[in-house]
Design an enzyme around this catalytic site. Structure first.
Site: not given
Ligand SMILES: Cc1cc2nc3c(=O)[nH]c(=O)nc-3n(C[C@H](O)[C@H](O)[C@H](O)COP(=O)(O)OP(=O)(O)OC[C@H]3O[C@@H](n4cnc5c(N)ncnc54)[C@H](O)[C@@H]3O)c2cc1C
Length: 307
Positions: A98, A132-133, A161, A182, A185, A187, A229, A290-291
């Site tokens: 970051k 990261d963003m 994002q 990368r 969506k 966060a 995910h 955030r998670r």
């Molecule tokens: C490798 C990686 C790097 C990332 N880097 C950044 C970054 O630099 N900047 C930034 O703003 N964000 C970052 N993120 C976070 C991202 O923006 C999302 O907030 C996060 O990935 C949840 O969204 P989703 O795409 O999984 O989809 P969603 O539609 O939110 O989730 C899809 C499904 O995945 C599962 N899931 C998602 N999140 C969780 C969780 N926390 N616990 C349990 N199950 C879950 C659930 O079953 C959900 O129904 C990163 C994520 C990943 C995987």
């Protein structure tokens, strides 16, 4: 954005709550689900286990918005040591940083200097440097620094994002660099003036960005990484990659440690390049909340650890 998500994202920035909760045993137990441990040793053990299963990884030390240059220099030195370990142990592991952890708020110039040092060490280690963003106020500075580092080093990528209105234009401007991107969506807690408030609009923007990147990847002009995910989305993108003739190693799927682990293994077994982002460190409070915000049902997991 739901009320619970907004409340949790607000809580992630509370230093009072961080102080109250970070030391509580039940909260620390719950965090372990997403983090193999606080120290680098635990993270290296986790990435070695993943490597044995044929899954690559990305290491990140938790922390953001440092307030002194000494702290920022400490973070840079830490990552230099991590890259040295990756080289020494020959791990299929990358790093992700970051920029506010490397002191972006204090001096963009010093931050760029440190970033260049990390990119050079990553290249020497055969690794890769991800940026990261963070919140939307950092996007311009982050992309400026990415462009500067990318002009000197190939093995460096940046996160975009999908929830931001501006991202499609940002992607257009980055494409001439032949970038590694990368797509996530998003966060953070952003107002509707800068980010789509509705999940379906974020998901649609994600597909449009990914489609654009896959078309470039089909001509070997970009490396798309899908940081998500969302299995339905991943399935769709894999279909599109096949249809566009993108080779299997022409794109990657990255997920977070502890989330959908069985699916990570299944995707890797099916020939998809999968990496797991493994976080470690003591400054985990804002990151962990955030998670929780991403899936408010996770709060029950925290509460279950109370008993
Ligand atoms: C490798 C990686 C790097 C990332 N880097 C950044 C970054 O630099 N900047 C930034 O703003 N964000 C970052 N993120 C976070 C991202 O923006 C999302 O907030 C996060 O990935 C949840 O969204 P989703 O795409 O999984 O989809 P969603 O539609 O939110 O989730 C899809 C499904 O995945 C599962 N899931 C998602 N999140 C969780 C969780 N926390 N616990 C349990 N199950 C879950 C659930 O079953 C959900 O129904 C990163 C994520 C990943 C995987």
């Amino acid at each position: 954005m739901s009320l619970s998500r907004r409340l949790l994202l607000g809580a992630s920035r509370s230093t009072w709550l961080a102080r109250q909760l970070s030391q509580r045993a039940f909260f620390r137990r719950a965090v372990r689900r997403f983090m193999p441990g606080e120290d680098l040793g635990a993270a290296l053990a986790a990435v070695s286990d993943l490597a044995r299963e044929g899954i690559g990884s990305v290491l990140t030390q938790l922390g953001e918005q440092v307030t002194s240059r000494d702290e920022a220099a400490g973070v840079r030195d830490h990552y230099l040591r991590v890259l040295e370990e990756i080289r020494r142990r020959q791990l299929p592991t990358e790093i992700s940083v970051k920029l506010t952890h490397l002191g972006l708020d204090l001096s963009p110039k010093a931050c760029l200097h440190d970033l260049l040092a990390l990119a050079a060490r990553a290249a020497a280690a055969g690794a890769f440097l991800w940026i990261d963003m963070e919140e939307s106020r950092y996007v311009d500075a982050t992309l400026d620094l990415y462009r500067a580092v990318r002009s000197e080093h190939a093995r460096v990528g940046v996160c975009l994002q999908a929830y931001l209105h501006r991202t499609f234009t940002d992607l257009d401007r980055l494409l001439p660099l032949g970038p590694a991107i990368r797509v996530v969506k998003g966060a953070y807690n952003e107002p509707p003036t800068v980010a789509f408030p509705k999940k379906r609009d974020v998901d649609a923007a994600y597909v449009a960005l990914a489609e654009r990147l896959l078309k470039e990847a089909a001509r070997a002009r970009a490396l798309p990484v899908f940081g998500t995910h969302d299995l339905r989305l991943i399935g769709h993108l894999r279909e599109r990659a096949r249809a566009l003739g993108v080779p299997r190693d022409g794109y990657e799927v990255h997920m977070l440690y502890g989330i959908r682990s069985a699916d990570q293994r299944a995707l890797a077994a099916d020939g998809c390049v999968v990496r797991v982002l493994v976080s470690y460190g003591t400054h985990w409070f804002p990151w962990y909340v955030r998670r929780l915000a991403e899936r408010p049902a996770n709060v029950w997991f925290v509460l279950r650890n109370l008993v």
